[in-house]
Design a protein around this motif. Structure first.
Motif, PDB file in Angstrom:
ATOM      1  N   SER A  56       0.816  -1.223   0.000  1.00 54.17           N
ATOM      2  CA  SER A  56       0.000   0.000   0.000  1.00 54.17           C
ATOM      3  C   SER A  56       0.844   1.265   0.000  1.00 54.17           C
ATOM      4  O   SER A  56       0.638   2.156  -0.824  1.00 54.17           O
ATOM      5  N   ASP A  57       1.832   1.345   0.884  1.00 54.84           N
ATOM      6  CA  ASP A  57       2.602   2.580   1.043  1.00 54.84           C
ATOM      7  C   ASP A  57       3.745   2.626   0.030  1.00 54.84           C
ATOM      8  O   ASP A  57       4.912   2.581   0.396  1.00 54.84           O
ATOM      9  N   ARG A  58       3.397   2.743  -1.255  1.00 52.41           N
ATOM     10  CA  ARG A  58       4.412   2.607  -2.307  1.00 52.41           C
ATOM     11  C   ARG A  58       5.438   3.725  -2.266  1.00 52.41           C
ATOM     12  O   ARG A  58       6.606   3.516  -2.597  1.00 52.41           O
ATOM     13  N   ASP A  59       5.047   4.933  -1.866  1.00 60.77           N
ATOM     14  CA  ASP A  59       5.975   6.068  -1.903  1.00 60.77           C
ATOM     15  C   ASP A  59       7.086   5.925  -0.870  1.00 60.77           C
ATOM     16  O   ASP A  59       8.155   6.505  -1.027  1.00 60.77           O
ATOM     17  N   ASN A  60       6.841   5.181   0.178  1.00 62.31           N
ATOM     18  CA  ASN A  60       7.837   5.033   1.237  1.00 62.31           C
ATOM     19  C   ASN A  60       8.523   3.672   1.225  1.00 62.31           C
ATOM     20  O   ASN A  60       9.240   3.334   2.170  1.00 62.31           O
ATOM     21  N   TYR A  61       8.300   2.887   0.163  1.00 62.76           N
ATOM     22  CA  TYR A  61       8.896   1.554   0.118  1.00 62.76           C
ATOM     23  C   TYR A  61      10.404   1.654  -0.131  1.00 62.76           C
ATOM     24  O   TYR A  61      10.859   2.315  -1.073  1.00 62.76           O
ATOM     25  N   LYS A  62      11.158   0.998   0.713  1.00 65.88           N
ATOM     26  CA  LYS A  62      12.599   0.900   0.533  1.00 65.88           C
ATOM     27  C   LYS A  62      13.011  -0.535   0.821  1.00 65.88           C
ATOM     28  O   LYS A  62      12.843  -1.010   1.949  1.00 65.88           O
ATOM     29  N   PRO A  63      13.547  -1.238  -0.166  1.00 67.98           N
ATOM     30  CA  PRO A  63      13.962  -2.623   0.089  1.00 67.98           C
ATOM     31  C   PRO A  63      15.122  -2.668   1.077  1.00 67.98           C
ATOM     32  O   PRO A  63      15.886  -1.705   1.206  1.00 67.98           O
ATOM     33  N   HIS A  64      15.242  -3.792   1.765  1.00 68.71           N
ATOM     34  CA  HIS A  64      16.367  -3.953   2.680  1.00 68.71           C
ATOM     35  C   HIS A  64      17.663  -3.921   1.866  1.00 68.71           C
ATOM     36  O   HIS A  64      17.796  -4.641   0.868  1.00 68.71           O
TER      37      HIS A  64
END
Length: 494
Positions: free
Chosen positions: A238-246
């Protein structure tokens, strides 16, 4: 001092059938198969007409065990010494110092990019990541349990239908081969398709994954790395704008993409070149590569390695499993390689990487079983005598498993980066001076000689026939049985 003579770079062959001697030139430690064809003789009594003895000697090489089919500048492998280099750069250095998109540029264009070249390359690929909504519709039409590799293969083939300007069947067969003479328009069309395929590959692969999960497809994100965007496409809810992969997982996947980007003329790359020699569009070429990679002996090997570890069960079961392997009761997967008769340099390059991933994801019994199996293999005389070392499939499968990917997605994780190698070899093929010859291997015909047609009423079953000489009985489900019975009743009434 006597004069030393330089050995002639040639091979002298004496045909014992005729007593004639032939001198075959040796270039790059190889002889031309067409030079072998010049060795001719009259048919011997045991020769059949189909042996075509008068037409010259043929080279029989099942599974291409020692046949070079192309001259290439892309990837070098020395299986005896455990060497793998992309355009001269050792794979270990590229995994340590490069990233996937930089390595992709190197493989396709021959040199590492400058800073500005890399910036443009990265921007172009990131702006070719979206796919037509009708292709999303195609993917949604698959059964819920379809194999993701089937979906990816179909998606690549379909992608070509959305680029008619890239189809030599519509634009002329020299659409790409004109690039060999420096035709700018041809080069532009060629390189644009490379950008499109590399940009859309993660999007299509992630869509096949999301389809299996029953989740809506994500849209590509800007500002992420190639593998970072891929992880976003796979995992964002849902929160695509704040997605950061490990960062460790992103780095691990990037390194695996580098390692899987190319491997010389393997099964799928040979398929790509075979299909490409017909001058078909590159989308069909990549789809053909996917179909070849799909097989369990090629892209499915890492999946098979994990299934084997699951079957072993625990570290305590390794000795009994290996006893069965040595007795030829079980098959060992993830060790040894068709080319490498030494340590697989790709497995060396990702061994440390695997440890970093396991620190993040945690250890499990499967990993402990794998490490015990690797230890056992290092100390086993049976394994050492046969030069069976852990290969890339062994460790990559462990990393994929630790990262939580389902087993049937492993070949897709192989296919996305391998698009680079396929396209590098395809581009090299299109740029061949003098044009592209269609690939047409020969065969040794061992079937019946000429015979007269016999009507079905007069034919008889072969006395020494084998099971495979006729269709075998197949089982039918309940609905099929009902239909067959209904059809019989109709015929009875007629």
């Amino acid at each position: 001092m006597g004069l030393t003579t330089t050995p002639r770079q040639s091979l002298t062959v004496v045909d014992n059938r005729t007593g004639k001697s032939y001198e075959l030139p040796i270039t790059h430690n190889s002889v031309l198969a067409t030079d072998i064809k010049n060795i001719k003789a009259e048919p011997a009594p045991e020769d059949s007409p189909e042996d075509e003895t008068k037409q010259g000697l043929r080279v029989y090489d099942p599974a291409y065990m020692n046949t070079a089919v192309v001259q290439s500048k892309i990837t070098y492998i020395n299986g005896l010494e455990g060497i793998l280099r992309y355009r001269g750069y050792p794979i270990e250095q590229l995994v340590q110092k490069s990233n996937f998109l930089e390595t992709a540029f190197l493989l396709i264009y021959g040199e590492l990019p400058t800073e500005s070249q890399f910036g443009n390359w990265q921007d172009e690929i990131s702006h070719h990541t979206f796919v037509h909504t009708d292709i999303e519709g195609l993917l949604k039409s698959f059964r819920y349990d379809s194999h993701p590799m089937s979906m990816l293969t179909a998606a690549f083939a379909t992608l070509g239908a959305f680029a008619p300007e890239a189809n030599p069947s519509l634009r002329g067969q020299k659409l790409y081969t004109n690039a060999a003479s420096g035709d700018l328009e041809s080069l532009q069309v060629l390189d644009k398709q490379i950008l499109r395929i590399l940009g859309k590959a993660p999007t299509l692969a992630a869509a096949s994954y999301r389809m299996r999960q029953g989740r809506p497809f994500n849209r590509p994100a800007q500002g992420l790395s190639y593998t970072g965007n891929f992880l976003h496409l796979l995992d964002t809810l849902s929160d695509r704008d704040n997605y950061k992969p490990h960062p460790v997982l992103e780095k691990a996947l990037d390194a695996l993409f580098i390692i899987h980007a190319d491997h010389e003329v393997n099964c799928s790359t040979a398929t790509v070149l075979q299909v490409g020699s017909s001058l078909v569009d590159p989308y069909s070429v990549v789809a053909a590569g996917c179909a070849a990679l799909y097989g369990p002996s090629h892209g499915g090997a890492s999946e098979s390695a994990i299934r084997m570890l699951m079957e072993i069960g625990s570290p305590a079961n390794v000795p009994s499993f290996m006893a069965d392997v040595e007795a030829r009761k079980r098959v060992l997967v993830g060790f040894g390689h068709r080319v490498y008769k030494n340590v697989d340099p790709r497995s060396t390059a990702i061994r440390q990487l695997a440890d970093e991933v396991f620190k993040v994801t945690g250890r499990n019994q499967l990993l402990d079983t794998a490490l015990e199996l690797a230890r056992y293999a290092r100390e086993s005389e049976f394994m050492k005598s046969r030069k069976l070392y852990p290969n890339v499939d062994f460790y990559s499968g462990l990393i994929y498993q630790a990262m939580g990917f389902p087993l049937d997605f492993y070949p897709v994780l192989f296919a996305v980066p391998r698009c680079v190698g396929w396209l590098a070899h395809w581009r090299q093929q299109m740029l061949t001076p003098g044009g592209v010859k269609i690939w047409r291997p020969r065969q040794l015909y061992l079937g019946s000689g000429e015979r007269e047609y016999v009507d079905a009423r007069d034919t008889r079953e072969k006395k020494d026939g084998k099971l495979a000489d006729a269709p075998v009985a197949v089982s039918h489900g309940g609905d099929s049985k009902r239909s067959l019975l209904a059809a019989k009743k109709v015929r009875a009434r007629l």
